[in-house]
Structure formats: C-alpha cells, structure tokens
Scaffold this motif. Structure first.
Motif, short mmCIF file in Angstrom:
data_model
loop_
_atom_site.label_atom_id
_atom_site.label_comp_id
_atom_site.label_asym_id
_atom_site.label_seq_id
_atom_site.Cartn_x
_atom_site.Cartn_y
_atom_site.Cartn_z
N PHE A 259 -18.25 19.51 -6.90
CA PHE A 259 -18.20 19.90 -5.52
C PHE A 259 -17.84 21.17 -5.24
N PRO A 260 -17.93 22.04 -4.29
CA PRO A 260 -17.70 23.51 -3.94
C PRO A 260 -16.79 23.65 -2.77
N THR A 261 -15.85 24.43 -2.94
CA THR A 261 -14.91 24.76 -1.93
C THR A 261 -15.31 26.27 -1.38
N ALA A 262 -14.57 26.88 -0.61
CA ALA A 262 -15.06 28.22 -0.32
C ALA A 262 -14.71 29.39 -1.29
N ARG A 263 -13.66 28.76 -2.49
CA ARG A 263 -13.18 29.91 -3.51
C ARG A 263 -13.27 29.16 -4.65
N ALA A 264 -14.04 27.77 -4.99
CA ALA A 264 -13.88 27.42 -6.22
C ALA A 264 -15.01 26.33 -6.42
N HIS A 265 -15.25 25.90 -7.27
CA HIS A 265 -16.12 24.95 -7.88
C HIS A 265 -15.14 23.74 -8.51
N LEU B 34 -21.32 24.06 -15.77
CA LEU B 34 -20.49 25.30 -15.76
C LEU B 34 -21.47 26.41 -15.99
N THR B 35 -22.56 26.34 -16.66
CA THR B 35 -23.47 27.27 -16.71
C THR B 35 -24.31 27.77 -15.43
N LYS B 36 -24.39 26.50 -14.89
CA LYS B 36 -25.14 26.47 -13.46
C LYS B 36 -24.04 27.27 -12.32
N HIS B 37 -22.76 26.83 -12.47
CA HIS B 37 -22.08 27.43 -11.32
C HIS B 37 -20.93 28.20 -11.95
N SER B 38 -21.48 29.47 -12.18
CA SER B 38 -20.50 30.26 -12.87
C SER B 38 -19.84 31.50 -11.95
N ALA B 39 -20.32 31.28 -10.73
CA ALA B 39 -20.14 32.54 -9.74
C ALA B 39 -18.64 32.57 -9.25
N LYS B 40 -18.31 31.17 -9.12
CA LYS B 40 -16.75 31.22 -8.68
C LYS B 40 -15.86 30.43 -9.58
N PRO B 41 -14.64 30.51 -9.38
CA PRO B 41 -13.77 30.16 -10.38
C PRO B 41 -13.87 28.65 -10.52
N LYS C 145 -6.78 17.87 14.57
CA LYS C 145 -6.25 19.05 13.76
C LYS C 145 -7.42 19.95 13.27
N SER C 146 -7.00 21.01 12.99
CA SER C 146 -7.98 22.06 12.43
C SER C 146 -7.89 21.98 10.99
N ARG C 147 -8.92 22.68 10.04
CA ARG C 147 -8.78 22.33 8.74
C ARG C 147 -8.55 23.58 7.84
N ASP C 148 -7.76 23.52 6.99
CA ASP C 148 -7.67 24.62 6.24
C ASP C 148 -8.45 24.41 5.06
N LYS C 149 -9.65 25.22 4.82
CA LYS C 149 -10.88 25.03 4.00
C LYS C 149 -10.46 25.47 2.63
N HIS C 150 -9.22 26.01 2.54
CA HIS C 150 -8.73 26.46 1.09
C HIS C 150 -8.09 25.39 0.46
N LYS D 134 -5.50 19.68 8.39
CA LYS D 134 -6.13 18.89 7.44
C LYS D 134 -6.67 19.53 6.10
N PRO D 135 -6.70 18.91 4.96
CA PRO D 135 -7.46 19.58 3.69
C PRO D 135 -8.87 19.63 3.73
N GLU D 136 -9.39 20.32 2.84
CA GLU D 136 -10.99 20.17 2.75
C GLU D 136 -11.20 19.22 2.09
N ALA D 137 -10.45 18.78 1.22
CA ALA D 137 -10.79 17.40 0.19
C ALA D 137 -9.41 16.61 -0.09
N VAL D 138 -9.37 15.58 -0.45
CA VAL D 138 -8.47 14.72 -0.87
C VAL D 138 -9.07 14.14 -2.13
N ILE D 139 -8.14 14.42 -3.42
CA ILE D 139 -8.52 13.54 -4.78
C ILE D 139 -7.29 12.84 -5.24
N VAL D 140 -7.91 11.51 -5.51
CA VAL D 140 -6.89 10.55 -6.20
C VAL D 140 -7.31 10.69 -7.68
#
Ligand SMILES: [Zn+2]
Length: 303
Positions: free
Chosen positions: A153-159, A188-195, A37-42, A82-88
């Motif tokens: 952890f980061p994804t393309a458009r968020a932390h 949050l201070t360190k990672h302020s560039a993305k939502p 499968k291809s991955r949807d990175k978002h 496939k998703p970028e990540a799975v969280i339980v």
C-alpha cells in the motif's frame, strides 16, 4: 491480505460498539473525539507481538497481555492526530492461533478501527485459517501468492510491502518462500518511484535457526532494488534500530506483550516519513525507559 481492515465510519463504529455492548453505558460523545482529529498522512503506527489469549485475564512472564494491548490502544487514541495507517506485525495470538484469541484481539483493538485503516500480518504464533475467519465482515482476500497474505500500500512518501513469514504455527523460524519472493521482486519493479519499506514478522537471521530462513534471498532483493530503504520486523521482542552495511535500516519492533529479558521495553512505535528518510519514535509502556519518546532520524541510502 495481510488482512486489511478499512477504517470504520463513525456510524458503523458506533453501531458495532453498541452491538458489542461496549458503549451501552457510555454516551456516543465518549467516542466523539476520535472522529474529529486531523490526520498526519506521513505517519504509520506499528504494534507487534501482542500475544492475546482468548481469556483476557491470561498472564505470561508476569505480563497481562490484554492489559498491555489496551494500554497502547489507549495511548494511540489519545494522540492529538490520527495516523495514515496502523499495522500489527504478527503474533496476534498467544501461542497457536486459536479462534478465541482472535475474537479477544478484535474486541480490544476495535477502537483503533475508528482512527485509520489497519493492516495485520501473521507470525509464528498465528494460524491463518482462524485468523482469516476472525474478521469475516472485513475479509477481502488477495490471492497473488497462494496461502500467503501479502499486500502493498502507498503513502505519500513510500510504498509499504507487507509480507507473510509464517511457516509452521508454533515453530520459531519463518519462511517467505519462492513464490512470495518472486511476487516481491515483481512488485518492487512495478513500484520503484518511491522509497520502499519492507515489513514481515520474522527477523533477519543468516543461520535460519530462529528468524527468517530465506534471509539471504530477501537481502538479494534489497541489493537489486535500490529504493528499498528499511526492513521492519518483530518476533524477537527486542527493540532495536540498526543499519546494515548496504544502507538498509533494520527496525526491530518492541512487543506490546511480554519481553523475554527484564529491562527491555514493551510498547509501540510511530514512523513518520520525511523527505530524506524517516523519524522513528518508541512509545514505551514504561515511560522511564531511556529510549521512550526519543525520535531517531533515519536517512535513506542513495538510489
Ligand atoms: Zn512474538
């Protein structure tokens, strides 16, 4: 952590499945579709409150939780990408976090390991020592906050910030604690560039009776760090999407396990980051549920 389980290679996945006897009768081709499968990175997929008992036949409130978890895992595996990540998001275990509960959870959840990295957080029905021991092959413990499992952890458009709100096993309210809140403030201070999207098991609760006892302290950080856009939690077993006055989106995940009130959905949720917010889609195990498959389009508050 939260326990971060890396995605398994095809070879490692099939090796483990064979060891577990899971594919003894099936040919590897039964799993082949998972790897192509291809991955949807978002897209990040969430499960919450599976409440798995060591004995997969366990039924509670008319629900077989192992069957429900298997059903949502099957739906995810059948998804075209496939998703970028799975969280339980916590309450993996039935009531008090027995070692056997995690062993059964691990078996039921194993196929997801072929798809994406998995992050696990703890809830009030988990027990950290048993939880940590349950996945020894994958354990890589972060020690940034003593005795808590935190991660970003980061994804393309968020932390994504994963918090640990377990206070006392099998006692309903939750607590982040000063050390963890300070960690979150620094990160949050360190990672302020993305939502930023904040994730914890417990629900916000200004009374502190049932949910997060330090809700007010957490909300102060939401005010201070304007890149915080959403808070995702489970715990209440009640699916809902709401927006606070401060512009923060509150997403209460449905359980994959039982509900407390008939008519509420069990299931899973797909989050897909867009340029200006996030699409949220409930996948209810009961496809008749009115919200099932409906995409809610959230827009981020201004920075
Ligand atoms: Zn729960």
């Amino acid at each position: 952590m939260p326990f971060t389980l890396p995605q398994l290679s095809r070879r490692e996945f099939l090796r483990r499945a064979a060891l577990a006897g899971a594919v003894a009768a099936a040919s590897p081709s039964a799993y082949a579709g998972l790897f192509g499968k291809s991955r949807d990175k978002h897209t990040v997929v969430f499960f919450s409150d599976p409440h798995i008992a060591a004995d997969p036949r366990t039924v509670f409130r008319d629900v077989n939780m192992a069957d429900n978890l298997s059903a949502v895992v099957k739906e995810l595996l059948a998804w075209p990408d496939k998703p970028e990540a799975v969280i339980v998001n916590g309450d993996l275990a039935k009531t008090v976090g027995l070692a056997g509960d995690y062993a059964t959870f691990g078996k039921l959840f194993e196929p997801v390991r072929a798809l994406a990295p998995v992050h696990l957080t703890v809830g009030n029905h988990d027990e950290r020592a048993h939880f940590w021991r349950a996945f020894p092959q994958d354990a890589k413990k972060l020690k940034s906050v003593p005795e808590k499992q935190v991660a970003v952890f980061p994804t393309a458009r968020a932390h994504w910030f994963l918090l640990d709100s377990l206070d006392i096993t099998n006692s309903t309210p939750g607590l982040l604690g000063t050390a963890q809140l300070e960690w979150l403030d620094r990160e949050l201070t360190k990672h302020s560039a993305k939502p930023a999207i904040i994730v914890a098991h417990h629900s916000p609760d200004v009374t502190g009776m049932m949910g997060l006892k330090d809700t007010a302290d957490l909300e102060e950080l939401f005010l201070k760090h304007r890149q915080v856009k959403a808070f995702i939690f489970g715990h209440t077993h009640v699916w809902s999407v709401a927006r606070q006055e401060n512009g923060i989106h509150l997403i209460n995940l449905p359980p994959t396990g039982y509900v407390f009130e008939k008519g509420r959905p069990s299931g899973w949720v797909r989050f897909t980051l867009t340029e200006e917010g996030m699409d949220v889609e409930l996948r209810s195990l009961d496809p008749q549920y009115p919200d099932h498959g409906q995409v809610k389009k959230l827009r981020w508050r201004s920075a």
